[in-house]
Write a protein that holds these residues in place. Structure first.
Motif, PDB file in Angstrom:
ATOM      1  N   ALA A  26       0.839  -1.202   0.000  1.00  0.00           N
ATOM      2  CA  ALA A  26       0.000   0.000   0.000  1.00  0.00           C
ATOM      3  C   ALA A  26       0.874   1.252   0.000  1.00  0.00           C
ATOM      4  CB  ALA A  26      -0.908  -0.010   1.231  1.00  0.00           C
ATOM      5  N   PHE A  27       0.228   2.399  -0.163  1.00  0.00           N
ATOM      6  CA  PHE A  27       0.873   3.712  -0.103  1.00  0.00           C
ATOM      7  C   PHE A  27       0.768   4.263   1.303  1.00  0.00           C
ATOM      8  CE2 PHE A  27       0.346   8.293   0.068  1.00  0.00           C
ATOM      9  CZ  PHE A  27       1.422   8.754  -0.665  1.00  0.00           C
ATOM     10  N   SER A  91      -4.757  -2.062  -1.110  1.00  0.00           N
ATOM     11  CA  SER A  91      -4.993  -0.656  -1.472  1.00  0.00           C
ATOM     12  C   SER A  91      -4.282  -0.261  -2.764  1.00  0.00           C
ATOM     13  CB  SER A  91      -4.604   0.235  -0.307  1.00  0.00           C
ATOM     14  OG  SER A  91      -5.169   1.501  -0.532  1.00  0.00           O
ATOM     15  N   MET A  92      -3.221   0.569  -2.700  1.00  0.00           N
ATOM     16  CA  MET A  92      -2.486   0.912  -3.926  1.00  0.00           C
ATOM     17  C   MET A  92      -2.032  -0.371  -4.620  1.00  0.00           C
ATOM     18  SD  MET A  92       0.980   3.218  -4.374  1.00  0.00           S
ATOM     19  CE  MET A  92       2.156   1.985  -3.781  1.00  0.00           C
ATOM     20  N   TYR A  95      -4.805  -1.252  -6.684  1.00  0.00           N
ATOM     21  CA  TYR A  95      -4.942  -0.343  -7.840  1.00  0.00           C
ATOM     22  C   TYR A  95      -4.002  -0.791  -8.961  1.00  0.00           C
ATOM     23  CZ  TYR A  95      -6.849   3.115  -4.439  1.00  0.00           C
ATOM     24  OH  TYR A  95      -7.561   3.771  -3.468  1.00  0.00           O
ATOM     25  N   ARG A 117      -9.999  -0.458  -4.430  1.00  0.00           N
ATOM     26  CA  ARG A 117     -11.124  -0.080  -5.281  1.00  0.00           C
ATOM     27  C   ARG A 117     -10.872  -0.546  -6.699  1.00  0.00           C
ATOM     28  NH1 ARG A 117     -10.320   5.405  -2.892  1.00  0.00           N
ATOM     29  NH2 ARG A 117     -11.917   5.597  -1.280  1.00  0.00           N
ATOM     30  N   ARG A 129      -6.051  14.652  -3.966  1.00  0.00           N
ATOM     31  CA  ARG A 129      -4.714  14.162  -4.356  1.00  0.00           C
ATOM     32  C   ARG A 129      -3.842  15.339  -4.812  1.00  0.00           C
ATOM     33  NH1 ARG A 129      -4.888   8.612  -3.037  1.00  0.00           N
ATOM     34  NH2 ARG A 129      -6.478   7.543  -4.232  1.00  0.00           N
ATOM     35  N   MET A 148      -1.746  10.505   7.113  1.00  0.00           N
ATOM     36  CA  MET A 148      -2.144   9.157   6.699  1.00  0.00           C
ATOM     37  C   MET A 148      -2.524   8.230   7.852  1.00  0.00           C
ATOM     38  SD  MET A 148      -1.997   9.207   3.367  1.00  0.00           S
ATOM     39  CE  MET A 148      -2.345   7.469   3.114  1.00  0.00           C
ATOM     40  N   LEU A 152      -5.239   5.279   7.772  1.00  0.00           N
ATOM     41  CA  LEU A 152      -4.796   3.914   7.456  1.00  0.00           C
ATOM     42  C   LEU A 152      -5.188   2.907   8.538  1.00  0.00           C
ATOM     43  CD1 LEU A 152      -1.136   4.527   6.136  1.00  0.00           C
ATOM     44  CD2 LEU A 152      -3.139   3.905   4.775  1.00  0.00           C
ATOM     45  N   MET A 184      -1.986   7.266  -8.570  1.00  0.00           N
ATOM     46  CA  MET A 184      -3.283   6.866  -8.012  1.00  0.00           C
ATOM     47  C   MET A 184      -4.394   7.806  -8.499  1.00  0.00           C
ATOM     48  SD  MET A 184      -2.570   5.458  -4.149  1.00  0.00           S
ATOM     49  CE  MET A 184      -1.738   6.886  -3.454  1.00  0.00           C
ATOM     50  N   ILE A 211     -10.936   4.429   4.268  1.00  0.00           N
ATOM     51  CA  ILE A 211     -10.504   4.802   2.910  1.00  0.00           C
ATOM     52  C   ILE A 211     -11.329   4.026   1.876  1.00  0.00           C
ATOM     53  CG2 ILE A 211      -8.581   4.842   1.265  1.00  0.00           C
ATOM     54  CD1 ILE A 211      -6.673   5.393   3.519  1.00  0.00           C
ATOM     55  N   HIS A 237      -7.818   0.133   7.388  1.00  0.00           N
ATOM     56  CA  HIS A 237      -7.435  -0.005   5.982  1.00  0.00           C
ATOM     57  C   HIS A 237      -6.297  -1.016   5.803  1.00  0.00           C
ATOM     58  CE1 HIS A 237      -7.191   1.421   1.878  1.00  0.00           C
ATOM     59  NE2 HIS A 237      -5.947   1.819   2.015  1.00  0.00           N
TER      60      HIS A 237
HETATM   61  C1  MLT Z   1      -3.126   3.151   0.102  1.00  0.00           C
HETATM   62  O1  MLT Z   1      -3.349   2.734   1.238  1.00  0.00           O
HETATM   63  O2  MLT Z   1      -2.476   2.509  -0.733  1.00  0.00           O
HETATM   64  C2  MLT Z   1      -3.650   4.504  -0.266  1.00  0.00           C
HETATM   65  O3  MLT Z   1      -3.805   5.261   0.870  1.00  0.00           O
HETATM   66  C3  MLT Z   1      -4.920   4.391  -0.998  1.00  0.00           C
HETATM   67  C4  MLT Z   1      -5.474   5.686  -1.441  1.00  0.00           C
HETATM   68  O4  MLT Z   1      -4.953   6.749  -1.074  1.00  0.00           O
HETATM   69  O5  MLT Z   1      -6.450   5.666  -2.207  1.00  0.00           O
END
Ligand code: MLT
Length: 256
Positions: A26-27, A91-92, A95, A117, A129, A148, A152, A184, A211, A237
């Motif tokens: 994740a980010f 998460s990321m 993505y 998502r 963002r 964060m 998170l 993202m 999130i 998260h």
């Molecule tokens: C993540 O946890 O990778 C990011 O916070 C996800 C997001 O910012 O959409």
């Protein structure tokens, strides 16, 4: 371990023997966020966990798009001689993982999408963002923990998890964070393509995730034919870190 890719040096963990499992973090973290999963997985699988470009020890930071990162991961798997893997992204990581599946379906035996998502950002999320990018440019990566951590982790998170996540964030460079936030923000919408996921899929949600909420995760599971859904209790998260026992049960139950 380190491998040389077209974009630079990619750092990764490679542990255990068996079918490959690729873990995408994740980010704004790095592969060490998978710590509670590695030993459990490595008893049965070859666990491969890269630091995404610019994070951890993968250098140098440079701009990337989700599609470029999918190609970079395919290049990475080629270098490691891994033809197919089970892929898990938080998460990321999701993505990237879902578009990776859609571009390279034959390389993914099983897919785990956790706290993530399928859709793109909406206008308000894109604006947030862009504001985050400006703040990172002006104030540096030191803003990340305050911004964060509350999002998170669950309310009243465990001090150990806070310590671990803070420690990882302390080493993130502003440029790596900026490039990831851009990627993202500009990520594609894969919602209408979820029906194309033909490999076994597990979608994971966290009970207290602010999130990516439970309903959003559940609707991903509903759109993937035959997908399983697991709700991790007592987790926000970063469900793999906040309730590793439950997460690992769901993960191993699905993979084995
Ligand atoms: C993540 O946890 O990778 C990011 O916070 C996800 C997001 O910012 O959409």
């Amino acid at each position: 371990m380190k491998v040389r890719l077209k974009s630079g040096t990619l750092n990764y963990l490679d542990q255990g023997n068996g079918p490959a499992v690729l873990l995408i973090h994740a980010f704004p973290l790095n592969h060490t966020m998978w710590q509670p999963q590695v030993a459990v997985l490595a008893s049965r699988f070859r666990v491969i966990a890269p630091d995404i470009r610019g994070f951890g020890e993968s250098l140098p930071p440079a701009p990337w798009t989700i599609e470029e990162m999918c190609d970079e991961l395919a290049e990475f798997l080629d270098k490691l001689n891994v033809k197919t893997c089970a892929l898990a992204g938080v998460s990321m990581g999701g993505y990237i993982g879902l578009p990776f599946y859609l571009k390279y379906p034959d390389r993914v035996r099983q897919i785990i999408l956790a706290n993530t998502r399928a859709r793109a950002d909406n206008d308000a999320e894109k604006a947030a963002r862009t504001e985050m990018i400006a703040a990172l440019e002006q104030q540096g990566a030191g803003i990340l923990p305050d911004r964060m951590l509350p999002r998170l982790l669950k309310p009243n998170p465990s001090p150990e998890v806070v310590h671990l996540v803070r420690g990882i964030m302390a080493n993130v460079s502003a440029s790596a964070a900026i490039y990831a936030v851009m990627a993202m923000r500009d990520r594609p919408d894969s919602t209408s393509l979820l029906h194309r996921v033909k490999s076994p899929a597990l979608v994971v949600a966290g009970e207290h995730d602010v999130i990516t909420n439970i309903n959003e995760c559940r609707s991903i599971a509903e759109a993937i034919p035959g997908a399983q859904f697991a709700l991790i209790s007592n987790a926000g998260h970063l469900s793999n870190l906040e309730n590793p026992d439950e997460f690992n049960r769901a993960l191993m139950g699905f993979l084995l």
